[in-house]
Design an enzyme around this catalytic site. Structure first.
Site, PDB file in Angstrom:
ATOM      1  CE  LYS A   1     -10.209 -56.777 -37.091  1.00 49.72           C
ATOM      2  NZ  LYS A   1     -11.809 -56.501 -37.706  1.00 49.72           N
TER       3      LYS A   1
ATOM      4  CG  ASP B   1     -12.418 -54.426 -39.674  1.00 48.04           C
ATOM      5  OD1 ASP B   1     -11.754 -53.681 -41.459  1.00 48.04           O
ATOM      6  OD2 ASP B   1     -11.819 -55.061 -39.522  1.00 48.04           O
TER       7      ASP B   1
ATOM      8  CE  LYS C   1     -12.690 -56.631 -43.190  1.00 47.37           C
ATOM      9  NZ  LYS C   1     -12.919 -56.783 -41.637  1.00 47.37           N
ATOM     10  CG  PHE C   2     -16.031 -46.679 -44.616  1.00 47.48           C
ATOM     11  CD1 PHE C   2     -17.168 -46.652 -43.717  1.00 47.48           C
ATOM     12  CD2 PHE C   2     -14.265 -45.972 -44.361  1.00 47.48           C
ATOM     13  CE1 PHE C   2     -17.122 -46.667 -42.596  1.00 47.48           C
ATOM     14  CE2 PHE C   2     -14.240 -45.186 -43.154  1.00 47.48           C
ATOM     15  CZ  PHE C   2     -15.891 -46.307 -42.018  1.00 47.48           C
TER      16      PHE C   2
ATOM     17  CG  ASP D   1     -22.385 -46.764 -49.680  1.00 44.97           C
ATOM     18  OD1 ASP D   1     -22.689 -46.416 -50.446  1.00 44.97           O
ATOM     19  OD2 ASP D   1     -22.579 -46.799 -48.467  1.00 44.97           O
TER      20      ASP D   1
ATOM     21  CB  THR E   1      -8.328 -64.214 -44.491  1.00 46.16           C
ATOM     22  OG1 THR E   1      -9.111 -63.810 -43.103  1.00 46.16           O
ATOM     23  CG2 THR E   1      -7.277 -63.597 -44.378  1.00 46.16           C
TER      24      THR E   1
ATOM     25  NE  ARG F   1     -12.547 -65.901 -34.677  1.00 43.11           N
ATOM     26  CZ  ARG F   1     -13.341 -66.315 -35.651  1.00 43.11           C
ATOM     27  NH1 ARG F   1     -14.440 -66.790 -35.199  1.00 43.11           N
ATOM     28  NH2 ARG F   1     -12.686 -66.297 -37.082  1.00 43.11           N
TER      29      ARG F   1
HETATM   30  O1  C5P Z   1     -10.360 -64.452 -34.822  1.00 46.85           O
HETATM   31  P1  C5P Z   1      -9.510 -64.168 -35.586  1.00 46.85           P
HETATM   32  O2  C5P Z   1      -8.073 -63.669 -35.464  1.00 46.85           O
HETATM   33  O3  C5P Z   1     -10.036 -64.788 -36.999  1.00 46.85           O
HETATM   34  O4  C5P Z   1      -9.685 -62.477 -36.537  1.00 46.85           O
HETATM   35  C1  C5P Z   1      -9.552 -61.445 -37.257  1.00 46.85           C
HETATM   36  C2  C5P Z   1     -10.200 -59.790 -37.012  1.00 46.85           C
HETATM   37  O5  C5P Z   1      -9.773 -60.256 -38.868  1.00 46.85           O
HETATM   38  C3  C5P Z   1     -11.387 -60.363 -37.289  1.00 46.85           C
HETATM   39  O6  C5P Z   1     -12.205 -58.926 -36.421  1.00 46.85           O
HETATM   40  C4  C5P Z   1     -12.353 -60.119 -38.865  1.00 46.85           C
HETATM   41  O7  C5P Z   1     -12.937 -58.912 -38.945  1.00 46.85           O
HETATM   42  C5  C5P Z   1     -10.855 -59.169 -39.274  1.00 46.85           C
HETATM   43  N1  C5P Z   1     -10.524 -59.599 -40.727  1.00 46.85           N
HETATM   44  C6  C5P Z   1      -9.966 -60.931 -41.157  1.00 46.85           C
HETATM   45  N2  C5P Z   1      -9.732 -60.738 -42.496  1.00 46.85           N
HETATM   46  C7  C5P Z   1      -9.867 -60.163 -43.848  1.00 46.85           C
HETATM   47  C8  C5P Z   1     -10.223 -58.535 -42.834  1.00 46.85           C
HETATM   48  C9  C5P Z   1     -10.873 -58.496 -41.176  1.00 46.85           C
HETATM   49  O8  C5P Z   1     -10.117 -61.962 -40.631  1.00 46.85           O
HETATM   50  N3  C5P Z   1      -9.741 -59.701 -44.712  1.00 46.85           N
END
Ligand code: C5P
Length: 230
Positions: free
Chosen positions: A31, A58, A60-61, A63, A113, A204
């Site tokens: 991603k 990712d 996230k459009f 608009d 999330t 992370r």
């Molecule tokens: O570091 P971590 O595992 O929390 O990363 C989750 C990834 O998923 C991040 O890049 C975040 O932008 C993405 N994400 C998210 N919740 C969403 C959509 C994408 O955490 N609903």
């Protein structure tokens, strides 16, 4: 395709490529978010596809319909496999995006999330993430979107609603002893799979681990674990 998607939430191309080298045995899709794209442009996508891995863009459009459709059309030209659109951009934007040619796989974001019930309420949404996710996923399905991004807590309900064809991608994944970061609604890989997810997105916990390959393997072991009673 392998269910683990690694979020390349790092600052430099060097770090991104090192992470890919370390984890590619366990990962088919990486991603890429706005950080790397703003710094390196589409060349970072080419580097990943040259390593024979797919790119989930990712950005996230969110608009007006014609702008979303134009963005979506550009993605496959750079080699993007899948891209996110905020479902809250509305049905017309989603429909125009899903009818765009060429286009990548389109994955609609339901509720981030990181949002708690309190956040949802203050934004004027129903306080239940499930209620909001169901509402948004229904719109995404009707508009011809390929999948939805949702938390594991909503996944079992969404799977029932969407049927087996649509893809469900779940971020907010942690092993029991990981730290939360800014995520609020989290679950384990095993829980994601048993709820009906196709993919888990992990950033992370893998990036910050001392041994990303070992950590990715641990995540996959958890995904494949036999179901326990939750
Ligand atoms: O570091 P971590 O595992 O929390 O990363 C989750 C990834 O998923 C991040 O890049 C975040 O932008 C993405 N994400 C998210 N919740 C969403 C959509 C994408 O955490 N609903």
């Amino acid at each position: 395709m392998k269910p683990l998607i690694v979020a390349l939430d790092v600052e430099t191309e060097k770090e991104a490529l090192a992470l890919i080298r370390a984890t590619k045995k366990f990962v088919d899709i990486y991603k890429v978010g706005p950080g790397l794209i703003l710094r390196y442009g589409p060349s970072i996508i080419k580097k990943i596809t040259s390593a024979r891995r797919k790119v989930f863009l990712d950005l996230k459009f969110h608009d007006i319909p014609s702008t979303v459709a134009r963005s979506v059309k550009e993605a496959p030209k750079c080699g993007v496999f899948s891209a996110t659109v905020h479902i809250s951009a509305g049905e017309n934007a989603l429909r125009m995006a899903s009818q765009a040619k060429p286009r990548p796989k389109l994955w609609g974001v339901t509720v981030l999330t990181s949002l708690s019930e309190h956040d949802l309420l203050s934004l004027g949404f129903p306080p239940s993430p499930l209620e909001q996710a169901v509402r948004l996923a229904t719109i995404a399905k009707g508009a011809g979107i390929d999948g939805v991004v949702a938390s594991v807590g909503e996944t079992a309900n969404l799977r029932k609603l969407l049927g087996p064809q649509m893809t469900i991608i779940t971020p907010g994944i942690r092993l029991p002893d990981d730290s939360l970061g800014d995520q609020v609604r989290i679950a384990t890989p095993q829980h994601a799979r048993s709820a009906g997810a196709n993919f888990i997105v992990v950033g992370r916990p893998i990036i910050e681990s001392d041994d990303p390959a070992l950590f990715a393997a641990k995540m996959m072991r958890d995904w494949s674990k036999k179901d326990s009673i939750h």
